[in-house]
Design a protein around this motif. Sequence first.
Motif, PDB file in Angstrom:
ATOM      1  N   ILE A 169      52.996  32.278  49.550  1.00 38.55           N
ATOM      2  CA  ILE A 169      52.437  33.177  48.549  1.00 38.55           C
ATOM      3  C   ILE A 169      52.488  34.614  49.062  1.00 38.55           C
ATOM      4  O   ILE A 169      52.078  34.908  50.182  1.00 38.55           O
ATOM      5  N   GLY A 170      53.010  35.485  48.231  1.00 33.89           N
ATOM      6  CA  GLY A 170      53.171  36.887  48.609  1.00 33.89           C
ATOM      7  C   GLY A 170      54.560  37.214  49.104  1.00 33.89           C
ATOM      8  O   GLY A 170      54.932  38.381  49.208  1.00 33.89           O
ATOM      9  N   HIS A 171      55.351  36.175  49.413  1.00 34.97           N
ATOM     10  CA  HIS A 171      56.735  36.356  49.877  1.00 34.97           C
ATOM     11  C   HIS A 171      57.647  35.469  49.029  1.00 34.97           C
ATOM     12  O   HIS A 171      57.910  34.321  49.369  1.00 34.97           O
ATOM     13  N   GLY A 172      58.097  36.021  47.936  1.00 35.12           N
ATOM     14  CA  GLY A 172      58.965  35.263  47.034  1.00 35.12           C
ATOM     15  C   GLY A 172      58.206  34.479  45.986  1.00 35.12           C
ATOM     16  O   GLY A 172      58.791  33.885  45.087  1.00 35.12           O
ATOM     17  N   LEU A 173      56.882  34.491  46.081  1.00 36.75           N
ATOM     18  CA  LEU A 173      56.072  33.684  45.173  1.00 36.75           C
ATOM     19  C   LEU A 173      54.700  34.315  44.999  1.00 36.75           C
ATOM     20  O   LEU A 173      54.065  34.720  45.971  1.00 36.75           O
ATOM     21  N   GLY A 174      54.256  34.402  43.743  1.00 38.03           N
ATOM     22  CA  GLY A 174      52.938  34.948  43.449  1.00 38.03           C
ATOM     23  C   GLY A 174      52.089  33.927  42.725  1.00 38.03           C
ATOM     24  O   GLY A 174      52.593  33.172  41.883  1.00 38.03           O
ATOM     25  N   LEU A 175      50.804  33.883  43.041  1.00 34.99           N
ATOM     26  CA  LEU A 175      49.877  32.959  42.396  1.00 34.99           C
ATOM     27  C   LEU A 175      48.716  33.752  41.826  1.00 34.99           C
ATOM     28  O   LEU A 175      48.170  34.640  42.482  1.00 34.99           O
ATOM     29  N   CYS A 176      48.341  33.415  40.596  1.00 36.30           N
ATOM     30  CA  CYS A 176      47.313  34.185  39.905  1.00 36.30           C
ATOM     31  C   CYS A 176      46.443  33.256  39.067  1.00 36.30           C
ATOM     32  O   CYS A 176      46.946  32.316  38.454  1.00 36.30           O
ATOM     33  N   ILE A 177      45.145  33.484  39.049  1.00 44.59           N
ATOM     34  CA  ILE A 177      44.253  32.818  38.104  1.00 44.59           C
ATOM     35  C   ILE A 177      44.005  33.821  36.981  1.00 44.59           C
ATOM     36  O   ILE A 177      43.497  34.917  37.219  1.00 44.59           O
ATOM     37  N   ASN A 178      44.412  33.454  35.787  1.00 39.65           N
ATOM     38  CA  ASN A 178      44.402  34.374  34.649  1.00 39.65           C
ATOM     39  C   ASN A 178      43.625  33.753  33.481  1.00 39.65           C
ATOM     40  O   ASN A 178      44.213  33.274  32.514  1.00 39.65           O
ATOM     41  N   PRO A 179      42.289  33.718  33.576  1.00 40.48           N
ATOM     42  CA  PRO A 179      41.499  33.114  32.501  1.00 40.48           C
ATOM     43  C   PRO A 179      41.640  33.897  31.205  1.00 40.48           C
ATOM     44  O   PRO A 179      41.763  35.129  31.217  1.00 40.48           O
ATOM     45  N   VAL A 180      41.639  33.180  30.091  1.00 37.94           N
ATOM     46  CA  VAL A 180      41.714  33.842  28.786  1.00 37.94           C
ATOM     47  C   VAL A 180      40.409  33.587  28.032  1.00 37.94           C
ATOM     48  O   VAL A 180      39.764  32.557  28.207  1.00 37.94           O
ATOM     49  N   PHE A 181      40.038  34.545  27.189  1.00 39.12           N
ATOM     50  CA  PHE A 181      38.767  34.482  26.474  1.00 39.12           C
ATOM     51  C   PHE A 181      39.061  34.398  24.979  1.00 39.12           C
ATOM     52  O   PHE A 181      39.199  35.415  24.302  1.00 39.12           O
ATOM     53  N   VAL A 182      39.201  33.173  24.504  1.00 39.73           N
ATOM     54  CA  VAL A 182      39.594  32.933  23.118  1.00 39.73           C
ATOM     55  C   VAL A 182      38.686  31.878  22.493  1.00 39.73           C
ATOM     56  O   VAL A 182      38.025  31.106  23.193  1.00 39.73           O
ATOM     57  N   ALA A 183      38.686  31.847  21.167  1.00 43.49           N
ATOM     58  CA  ALA A 183      37.957  30.819  20.425  1.00 43.49           C
ATOM     59  C   ALA A 183      38.970  29.953  19.700  1.00 43.49           C
ATOM     60  O   ALA A 183      39.987  30.461  19.193  1.00 43.49           O
TER      61      ALA A 183
ATOM     62  N   THR B  74      46.957  37.283  44.240  1.00 39.71           N
ATOM     63  CA  THR B  74      47.030  37.061  45.682  1.00 39.71           C
ATOM     64  C   THR B  74      47.823  38.135  46.415  1.00 39.71           C
ATOM     65  O   THR B  74      47.808  38.176  47.642  1.00 39.71           O
ATOM     66  N   ASP B  75      48.536  38.980  45.653  1.00 40.99           N
ATOM     67  CA  ASP B  75      49.362  40.003  46.301  1.00 40.99           C
ATOM     68  C   ASP B  75      49.641  41.132  45.315  1.00 40.99           C
ATOM     69  O   ASP B  75      49.469  40.987  44.103  1.00 40.99           O
ATOM     70  N   ARG B  76      50.081  42.271  45.835  1.00 38.10           N
ATOM     71  CA  ARG B  76      50.292  43.461  45.014  1.00 38.10           C
ATOM     72  C   ARG B  76      51.427  43.284  44.005  1.00 38.10           C
ATOM     73  O   ARG B  76      51.344  43.784  42.877  1.00 38.10           O
ATOM     74  N   ARG B  77      52.461  42.572  44.393  1.00 36.27           N
ATOM     75  CA  ARG B  77      53.601  42.410  43.486  1.00 36.27           C
ATOM     76  C   ARG B  77      53.196  41.623  42.237  1.00 36.27           C
ATOM     77  O   ARG B  77      53.602  41.946  41.118  1.00 36.27           O
ATOM     78  N   THR B  78      52.389  40.592  42.434  1.00 36.97           N
ATOM     79  CA  THR B  78      51.903  39.808  41.301  1.00 36.97           C
ATOM     80  C   THR B  78      50.981  40.654  40.431  1.00 36.97           C
ATOM     81  O   THR B  78      51.052  40.600  39.199  1.00 36.97           O
ATOM     82  N   SER B  79      50.115  41.435  41.055  1.00 39.26           N
ATOM     83  CA  SER B  79      49.209  42.313  40.307  1.00 39.26           C
ATOM     84  C   SER B  79      49.997  43.285  39.432  1.00 39.26           C
ATOM     85  O   SER B  79      49.662  43.504  38.260  1.00 39.26           O
ATOM     86  N   LYS B  80      51.043  43.859  39.987  1.00 39.67           N
ATOM     87  CA  LYS B  80      51.866  44.809  39.246  1.00 39.67           C
ATOM     88  C   LYS B  80      52.553  44.123  38.072  1.00 39.67           C
ATOM     89  O   LYS B  80      52.615  44.669  36.963  1.00 39.67           O
ATOM     90  N   TRP B  81      53.045  42.906  38.290  1.00 41.27           N
ATOM     91  CA  TRP B  81      53.732  42.178  37.209  1.00 41.27           C
ATOM     92  C   TRP B  81      52.754  41.834  36.093  1.00 41.27           C
ATOM     93  O   TRP B  81      53.060  42.021  34.906  1.00 41.27           O
ATOM     94  N   ILE B  82      51.581  41.326  36.428  1.00 45.30           N
ATOM     95  CA  ILE B  82      50.583  40.947  35.434  1.00 45.30           C
ATOM     96  C   ILE B  82      50.153  42.161  34.612  1.00 45.30           C
ATOM     97  O   ILE B  82      50.039  42.106  33.377  1.00 45.30           O
TER      98      ILE B  82
END
Length: 235
Positions: A145-159, A178-186
Amino acid sequence: MKVAIIGLGKLGLPMAVALAGRGIQVFGVDRDPKKLRLIGRGRSPIEEPGIEPKLKRLIQRGRFMCTNCETAVRETDAAFVAVGTPEKSRGEMDTRDLEVCVTEIGKALRNQSKFYVVAITSTIVPETTGAKLRPILEKASGKTIGHGLGLCINPVFVALASVIRDFLNPPVVVAGTTDRRTSKWIRSFYKKVCENQPPILMTDPYTAEVIKLTHNAYCTTKMAFVNEVADFCSR
């Protein structure tokens, strides 16, 4: 932008339709072949107002298509995992389907050289991402994670019954990365997708898990209170 939606249930399918409608190329994945055949004909297996006309139109335009996990991962930049985490007999969440899904994504990434983001939208308890899902994903993919792979928990708030509208117009976007590259993509992804330009809150995975769990608990408490008042008034 191309993404995979894995788990085409009450959350995943409306998410897929919402994203495809915003110009994102979407590859849908589900383990139920009957559901995939139904969706492939433009029929929705779930109740969501107005979803079928949109689904048919997006399939005809080639914006949304169903495939297997390996193909979806190969053709996309990120996977949003929306498989169910049902309640066990003693109340704890059953994450077995989620673990299988993350394993399959990891295996599909083993021979891929691109940076890939795995975003978990399934409801999970705190520490699931770091203690359980991260080791599974790293072992299956052979990547860190952080090197070629990003992991993210992205909860959604929907009904339910308004998932498409709520997903495109959230009060806030929460992403535990888990890393800056994933944060930037999200961040870039949601700026393109959302219609209402919501605030984007970037946290660590544990904090994002706690936010989602406490939000659900608060909503449940409000509904329980309203039901008690309604019962009292009826009597």
